[in-house]
Design a protein around this motif. Structure first.
Motif, mmCIF file in Angstrom:
data_model
loop_
_atom_site.group_PDB
_atom_site.id
_atom_site.type_symbol
_atom_site.label_atom_id
_atom_site.label_comp_id
_atom_site.label_asym_id
_atom_site.label_seq_id
_atom_site.Cartn_x
_atom_site.Cartn_y
_atom_site.Cartn_z
ATOM 1 N N SER A 94 0.694 -1.076 -0.047
ATOM 2 C CA SER A 94 0.064 0.093 -0.110
ATOM 3 C C SER A 94 0.864 1.190 0.119
ATOM 4 O O SER A 94 0.415 2.233 -0.576
ATOM 5 N N ILE A 99 -0.105 4.958 -0.566
ATOM 6 C CA ILE A 99 -1.148 5.117 0.716
ATOM 7 C C ILE A 99 -0.169 4.957 1.964
ATOM 8 O O ILE A 99 0.286 3.963 2.166
ATOM 9 N N SER A 103 -2.626 6.049 6.941
ATOM 10 C CA SER A 103 -4.277 6.157 6.543
ATOM 11 C C SER A 103 -4.833 4.812 6.586
ATOM 12 O O SER A 103 -6.146 4.944 6.375
ATOM 13 N N ASN A 104 -4.343 3.650 6.640
ATOM 14 C CA ASN A 104 -4.927 2.411 6.408
ATOM 15 C C ASN A 104 -4.712 1.468 7.652
ATOM 16 O O ASN A 104 -5.048 0.347 7.654
ATOM 17 N N SER A 124 -7.766 -0.211 0.904
ATOM 18 C CA SER A 124 -6.583 0.763 1.637
ATOM 19 C C SER A 124 -7.007 2.225 0.710
ATOM 20 O O SER A 124 -7.014 3.453 1.287
ATOM 21 N N LYS A 125 -7.493 2.252 -0.415
ATOM 22 C CA LYS A 125 -7.583 3.392 -1.353
ATOM 23 C C LYS A 125 -8.910 3.892 -0.572
ATOM 24 O O LYS A 125 -9.034 5.380 -0.777
ATOM 25 N N ARG A 128 -7.955 5.899 2.471
ATOM 26 C CA ARG A 128 -7.380 6.910 2.165
ATOM 27 C C ARG A 128 -8.176 8.013 1.757
ATOM 28 O O ARG A 128 -7.840 9.161 2.285
ATOM 29 N N GLU A 129 -8.988 7.880 0.919
ATOM 30 C CA GLU A 129 -9.860 8.784 0.415
ATOM 31 C C GLU A 129 -11.002 9.367 1.462
ATOM 32 O O GLU A 129 -11.034 10.408 1.527
ATOM 33 N N GLU A 131 -10.259 9.358 4.544
ATOM 34 C CA GLU A 131 -9.249 10.368 5.455
ATOM 35 C C GLU A 131 -9.117 11.739 5.072
ATOM 36 O O GLU A 131 -9.347 12.679 5.435
ATOM 37 N N GLU A 132 -8.819 11.792 3.658
ATOM 38 C CA GLU A 132 -8.571 12.747 3.033
ATOM 39 C C GLU A 132 -9.893 13.932 2.937
ATOM 40 O O GLU A 132 -9.940 15.107 3.132
#
Length: 416
Positions: A94, A99, A103-104, A124-125, A128-129, A131-132
């Motif tokens: 990741s 990533i 984040s994950n 994981s993606k 991450r998104e 979180e952002e």
């Protein structure tokens, strides 16, 4: 000897020491970090598995850094040597995809349940998104819970997550939208033809009315089409491209939403207090009642995002126990996530802990991040939902819990 000659010799000597120190630091096997938590045979198993999958990279500074970050989680989650090696390899993957661990890391309790490295990367993606975009953890975890229940593929979770983020930008009712989304989205959207996937996105975005959101949809669709059906290095590379091409635009939309925060200063009416006598006021906790309610949960299996006796996570357990009618804490007082539960009530020193206090821990390198919550049972015991053993009662004096303890909050006025 003249000084001009001494100076180069001294410089050479210092450089040699630095090179020697650095070489030995980085050439030391990462398994040295495991010695306090795994025996020699277990450490050998982890080292061999990681070397088999990562080759010469297994002794790089990056691997050693990730090993130190994962270890606290591994101890808390009681990961086997094989599970630890698998977690390390997947976290390396990741990070290769852009990533970061932070984040994950919340995915580590689920690490053994992913069928492939690709599935883990997609999820994981999504993390991450989320979180952002500052998607509240409550909704992130609801989506993960539903994805597990309905056996979505990882790509479907990415798709659903983006739609949910955009729905909040549109100020649609999040609970209603999430319920509709999870009820109607196909579980394997990665297998849909391009036209069918585009049509599906249009169906779930038909109530998006702002021009900015509508203008973003074509690039979002294009990115999703490029992300799916990929594996190995191709997926890793495309995830890096996706982060550059879409995330900034997509996530800027999320920054404009009005976000919910737990209401901390609730009135007596909010709290359901209609009578201040001990028999009627929920703020007066009976230890016997607490023990009875908790005993009903012992052995309940762990389920990420769950909050019932068919499966629960840590904050789902604490909220469900405390709002049980036999204890009667108003649901309005108790947020769903552990991080939000750590903001209610009054801060309590560990030496003053009583039964019913919420106790918090962090397995994260960022010790200000709450990763686990339990309920004090008094006498240095606490109950919690463990991902490896389900709901159990343990001692707060065990080394891991002592080292990772971050604080406690009290919501009860009196314990008897």
């Amino acid at each position: 000897m003249p000084i001009p000659i001494q100076r180069p010799i001294m410089v050479f000597f210092l450089i040699s020491i630095l090179i020697f120190f650095k070489t030995n630091l980085y050439s030391e096997d990462f398994s040295g970090l495991l010695k306090d938590d795994f025996n020699k045979q277990q450490t050998l198993l982890i080292r061999n598995e990681v070397r088999k999958k990562l080759g010469d990279r297994s002794n790089s500074p990056k691997i050693k850094e990730l090993t130190s970050k994962i270890l606290p989680w591994a101890v808390m989650e009681n990961l086997s040597p094989a599970e630890f090696a698998n977690a390390l390899v997947r976290m390396v993957g990741s990070e290769d995809a852009g990533i970061p661990f932070e984040s994950n890391e919340d995915l580590l309790p689920l690490i053994s349940g992913f069928k492939s490295n690709e599935e883990f990367l997609y999820v994981s993606k999504f993390f991450r998104e989320s979180e952002e975009a500052e998607l509240p953890v409550e909704f992130r975890d609801k989506l993960v819970f539903e994805s597990q229940k309905k056996t979505w593929d990882g790509f479907t979770l990415v798709l659903a997550g983006r739609l949910l983020i955009l729905s909040r930008r549109e100020k649609l009712d999040t609970d209603v939208y999430l319920k509709n989304l999870t009820a109607k989205i196909p579980p394997k959207t990665s297998q849909l033809p391009d036209d069918a996937l585009n049509s599906l996105i249009m169906v779930f975005s038909e109530n998006f009315s702002s021009q900015e959101t509508v203008n973003r949809l074509p690039s979002l669709q294009k990115d999703l089409l490029e992300l799916r059906k990929l594996a190995g290095k191709k997926l890793t590379k495309q995830l890096q491209v996706s982060a550059r091409n879409v995330d900034a635009g997509l996530l800027s939309l999320g920054q404009l939403e009005i976000r919910e925060r737990p209401k901390l200063n609730l009135s007596a009416e909010d709290l359901g207090i209609t009578n201040t006598s001990e028999g009627k006021d929920w703020r007066y906790l009976s230890i016997g009642s607490l023990e009875t309610v908790v005993s009903d949960w012992i052995g309940t299996r762990y389920q990420y995002g769950g909050s019932s006796k068919s499966g629960t996570d840590c904050s789902g357990f604490t909220r469900s126990v405390l709002t049980d009618e036999r204890l009667g804490v108003p649901g309005k007082l108790l947020p769903r996530s552990a991080s939000d539960q750590a903001r209610i009530g009054d801060s309590i020193n560990r030496s003053d802990l009583k039964a019913g206090d919420l106790v918090f821990f962090s397995a994260s390198p960022n010790q200000s991040k709450i990763t686990h919550v339990g309920l004090s049972m008094g006498k240095s015991k606490f109950s919690h939902a463990s991902s490896s053993r389900g709901v159990i009662v343990q001692s707060l004096d065990e080394k891991w819990w002592t080292d990772r303890y971050t604080g406690a909050r009290r919501i009860f006025s009196k314990v008897k």
